[in-house]
Scaffold this motif. Structure first.
Motif, PDB file in Angstrom:
ATOM      1  N   THR A 193     -18.812 -33.168  15.625  1.00  0.00           N
ATOM      2  CA  THR A 193     -18.093 -32.351  14.637  1.00  0.00           C
ATOM      3  C   THR A 193     -18.960 -31.235  14.059  1.00  0.00           C
ATOM      4  O   THR A 193     -18.461 -30.408  13.299  1.00  0.00           O
ATOM      5  CB  THR A 193     -17.585 -33.235  13.475  1.00  0.00           C
ATOM      6  OG1 THR A 193     -18.706 -33.902  12.868  1.00  0.00           O
ATOM      7  CG2 THR A 193     -16.586 -34.263  13.982  1.00  0.00           C
ATOM      8  N   GLN A 252     -17.877 -25.019   8.355  1.00  0.00           N
ATOM      9  CA  GLN A 252     -17.868 -26.471   8.461  1.00  0.00           C
ATOM     10  C   GLN A 252     -16.460 -26.949   8.814  1.00  0.00           C
ATOM     11  O   GLN A 252     -15.459 -26.320   8.445  1.00  0.00           O
ATOM     12  CB  GLN A 252     -18.330 -27.097   7.147  1.00  0.00           C
ATOM     13  CG  GLN A 252     -19.821 -26.888   6.885  1.00  0.00           C
ATOM     14  CD  GLN A 252     -20.271 -27.606   5.643  1.00  0.00           C
ATOM     15  OE1 GLN A 252     -19.772 -27.345   4.551  1.00  0.00           O
ATOM     16  NE2 GLN A 252     -21.215 -28.519   5.792  1.00  0.00           N
ATOM     17  N   SER A 253     -16.380 -28.074   9.498  1.00  0.00           N
ATOM     18  CA  SER A 253     -15.087 -28.554   9.998  1.00  0.00           C
ATOM     19  C   SER A 253     -14.127 -28.934   8.877  1.00  0.00           C
ATOM     20  O   SER A 253     -12.917 -29.031   9.106  1.00  0.00           O
ATOM     21  CB  SER A 253     -15.305 -29.754  10.915  1.00  0.00           C
ATOM     22  OG  SER A 253     -16.011 -30.788  10.249  1.00  0.00           O
ATOM     23  N   SER A 254     -14.630 -29.124   7.666  1.00  0.00           N
ATOM     24  CA  SER A 254     -13.761 -29.476   6.541  1.00  0.00           C
ATOM     25  C   SER A 254     -13.190 -28.255   5.819  1.00  0.00           C
ATOM     26  O   SER A 254     -12.315 -28.393   4.955  1.00  0.00           O
ATOM     27  CB  SER A 254     -14.534 -30.336   5.536  1.00  0.00           C
ATOM     28  OG  SER A 254     -15.670 -29.631   5.051  1.00  0.00           O
ATOM     29  N   THR A 255     -13.647 -27.060   6.145  1.00  0.00           N
ATOM     30  CA  THR A 255     -13.225 -25.847   5.443  1.00  0.00           C
ATOM     31  C   THR A 255     -11.920 -25.309   6.010  1.00  0.00           C
ATOM     32  O   THR A 255     -11.787 -25.131   7.220  1.00  0.00           O
ATOM     33  CB  THR A 255     -14.314 -24.759   5.539  1.00  0.00           C
ATOM     34  OG1 THR A 255     -15.542 -25.275   5.037  1.00  0.00           O
ATOM     35  CG2 THR A 255     -13.921 -23.538   4.733  1.00  0.00           C
ATOM     36  N   THR A 256     -10.967 -25.060   5.126  1.00  0.00           N
ATOM     37  CA  THR A 256      -9.697 -24.467   5.528  1.00  0.00           C
ATOM     38  C   THR A 256      -9.598 -23.053   4.983  1.00  0.00           C
ATOM     39  O   THR A 256     -10.320 -22.679   4.043  1.00  0.00           O
ATOM     40  CB  THR A 256      -8.509 -25.289   5.004  1.00  0.00           C
ATOM     41  OG1 THR A 256      -8.497 -25.239   3.566  1.00  0.00           O
ATOM     42  CG2 THR A 256      -8.594 -26.741   5.460  1.00  0.00           C
ATOM     43  N   SER A 313      -8.662 -23.000   1.260  1.00  0.00           N
ATOM     44  CA  SER A 313      -9.598 -23.594   0.306  1.00  0.00           C
ATOM     45  C   SER A 313     -10.333 -22.512  -0.473  1.00  0.00           C
ATOM     46  O   SER A 313     -10.397 -21.348  -0.059  1.00  0.00           O
ATOM     47  CB  SER A 313     -10.610 -24.479   1.034  1.00  0.00           C
ATOM     48  OG  SER A 313     -11.470 -23.694   1.848  1.00  0.00           O
ATOM     49  N   ARG A 368     -10.595 -25.489  10.500  1.00  0.00           N
ATOM     50  CA  ARG A 368     -11.372 -26.725  10.668  1.00  0.00           C
ATOM     51  C   ARG A 368     -12.065 -26.829  12.034  1.00  0.00           C
ATOM     52  O   ARG A 368     -11.724 -27.742  12.814  1.00  0.00           O
ATOM     53  CB  ARG A 368     -10.452 -27.941  10.458  1.00  0.00           C
ATOM     54  CG  ARG A 368      -9.827 -28.050   9.080  1.00  0.00           C
ATOM     55  CD  ARG A 368      -8.908 -29.254   9.029  1.00  0.00           C
ATOM     56  NE  ARG A 368      -8.266 -29.385   7.765  1.00  0.00           N
ATOM     57  CZ  ARG A 368      -8.756 -30.063   6.696  1.00  0.00           C
ATOM     58  NH1 ARG A 368      -9.924 -30.653   6.790  1.00  0.00           N
ATOM     59  NH2 ARG A 368      -8.075 -30.140   5.570  1.00  0.00           N
TER      60      ARG A 368
END
Length: 308
Positions: free
Chosen positions: A210, A228-232, A235, A284
């Motif tokens: 990831t 980062q994979s959690s960033t949309t 956001s 993501r």
């Protein structure tokens, strides 16, 4: 060294053909080698054993301003931290955290820098390694200008993580330590800037699936970077990246070819300088294209482009 005794490290390397990495790698140091060879050294200070291991973290210093500032802090007549100019204090903090990555238990920068006065061998080794690094510099560097001109960073110079986060005012005595920063992105509210730290050649041994982001130079002026994979996109972080210019914040890029080097330590990052938003796609991670404010030198561009 017994057969070719030399007072200074540069002469020893030139006369023997030994690589600097062989002298300062892991637990080795110029001082320790001289002692093992029976050559004279000054008496050891209370933190000598610890600090000599950090000398290798200074082999990359390649801009004249930083080298001069570090050498001034390492001199016998170094100023007290509180009496130094604001610019010198900036470099003093970078030097401090390069030596004590976790803060060293000191309650002030002045306490740490004063502790160096009791370490003649450490200061001597550091001075020689810094001078060697400057002599071997391969790029012309230039200071930042504009809103970020007060930062002690030079575009296309190389920096360790500790130097960079200290220069970006992310780390402070009694606050966040440089070694508390583990990820590839950093937001510094003190200077309203996002800094991205990119390793171009990622190995599966060092990065999880990831975090195997695709980061590379598209051209000498354009850089592809993945969040980062959690960033949309929706956001707060994603919106700050996309709208950074209208919000008055800054994007700063740092890149290195790989994670480790011949010195047995982390590879320093080349500061690519400020960048501006061009476009994005996906989620993501979000794939961004940034326009660099300073064209990449050919050697850096070829390395960064090869990562594609």
């Amino acid at each position: 060294l017994r057969n070719h005794p030399a007072e200074d490290l540069s002469t020893y390397l030139d006369e023997t053909g030994v690589d600097l990495a062989d002298v300062v790698k892991t637990d080795r140091s110029w001082t320790r080698l001289r002692r093992d060879a029976g050559l004279p050294t000054a008496p050891a200070g209370p933190q000598e054993q610890l600090l000599l291991k950090r000398v290798r973290a200074f082999t990359h210093v390649d801009d004249p301003e930083r080298a001069r500032a570090y050498l001034a802090w390492l001199s016998d007549d170094a100023p007290a931290y509180g009496t130094a100019s604001p610019r010198m204090q900036e470099f003093g903090r970078m030097l401090f955290f390069s030596l004590w990555t976790g803060g060293g238990g000191f309650t002030s920068y002045d306490a740490g820098l004063r502790a160096l006065r009791d370490e003649p061998n450490v200061r001597n080794d550091l001075r020689q390694v810094i001078e060697l690094g400057l002599d071997r510099a391969t790029h012309v560097t230039r200071p930042l200008i504009g809103d970020l001109g007060h930062l002690p960073l030079h575009v296309h110079a190389r920096y360790t993580r500790e130097e960079a986060v200290a220069a970006l005012r992310y780390a402070s005595v009694g606050g966040r330590a440089p070694n508390s920063f583990r990820e590839g992105v950093l937001y510094s509210p003190e200077i309203d800037s996002d800094a991205f730290f990119v390793t171009l050649k990622k190995s599966e041994a060092d990065y999880s699936p990831t975090t195997m982001y695709r980061d590379y130079a598209i051209s000498p002026e354009l850089f592809h970077w993945e969040s980062q994979s959690s960033t949309t996109v929706r956001s707060a972080t994603g919106q700050r990246y996309i709208n950074h210019e209208s919000k008055g914040s800054h994007i700063l890029l740092f890149a290195r070819e790989s994670k480790t080097n011949d010195f047995g330590s982390g590879v320093p990052y080349v500061f690519l300088g400020p960048a501006s938003y061009v476009s994005h796609k996906g989620e993501r991670p979000i794939a961004f294209t940034w326009r660099l404010h300073h064209t990449l030198p050919q050697s850096i561009y070829l390395t960064a482009a090869a990562a594609s």
